[in-house]
Design an enzyme around this catalytic site. Structure first.
Site, PDB file in Angstrom:
ATOM      1  N   SER A  25       0.789  -1.229   0.000  1.00  0.00           N
ATOM      2  CA  SER A  25       0.000   0.000   0.000  1.00  0.00           C
ATOM      3  C   SER A  25       0.820   1.277   0.000  1.00  0.00           C
ATOM      4  CB  SER A  25      -0.961   0.029   1.189  1.00  0.00           C
ATOM      5  OG  SER A  25      -0.242   0.214   2.404  1.00  0.00           O
ATOM      6  N   TYR A  58      -2.543   0.463  -3.657  1.00  0.00           N
ATOM      7  CA  TYR A  58      -3.812   0.977  -3.148  1.00  0.00           C
ATOM      8  C   TYR A  58      -3.525   1.941  -2.011  1.00  0.00           C
ATOM      9  CZ  TYR A  58      -3.063  -2.624   0.404  1.00  0.00           C
ATOM     10  OH  TYR A  58      -2.512  -3.397   1.392  1.00  0.00           O
TER      11      TYR A  58
END
EC number: 4.1.1.11
Length: 126
Positions: A25, A58
């Site tokens: 992430s 993400y």
């Protein structure tokens, strides 16, 4: 016809952390996410201005007001602390919707200070 359009953009944010051993992430200050309309767990593309790397991951929420941009997991190999990034999210919509769509763009200073927000990217002059 379905088109993929720029939805939100964080322009020239600075990497404050890179953690190879964190669970993937990119942690982004929640204020920055709000400014660009990026949601937690949303897919993002990251463009490293300093080394030319382009990668996908993400978004996860970073502490609000912290100015954090932390590239985590395998993506930490693509950016170093101090690198300038462009972080983008995209949305799919019909051709008709795309013709009136405006992205949320947030521009930053060298120390991750939000300078201004816009609903368009200026026309590039020849």
């Amino acid at each position: 016809m379905i088109r993929t359009m720029l939805q939100g953009k964080l322009h020239r944010v600075k990497v404050t952390q890179a953690d190879l051993h964190y669970e993937g992430s990119c942690a982004i200050d929640q204020d920055f996410m709000d400014a660009a309309g990026i949601l937690e767990y949303e897919a993002i593309d990251i463009y490293n201005v300093d080394n030319g790397q382009r990668f996908s991951t993400y978004a996860i929420a970073g502490e609000r007001g912290s100015r954090i941009i932390s590239v985590n997991g395998a993506a930490a190999r693509c950016a170093c602390v101090g690198d300038k990034l462009i972080i983008c999210s995209y949305v799919q919509m019909s051709d008709e919707q795309a013709r009136s769509h405006s992205p949320k763009v947030a521009y930053f200073s060298g120390e991750n200070e939000l300078q201004r927000q816009a609903k368009a990217i200026p026309v590039q002059v020849a």
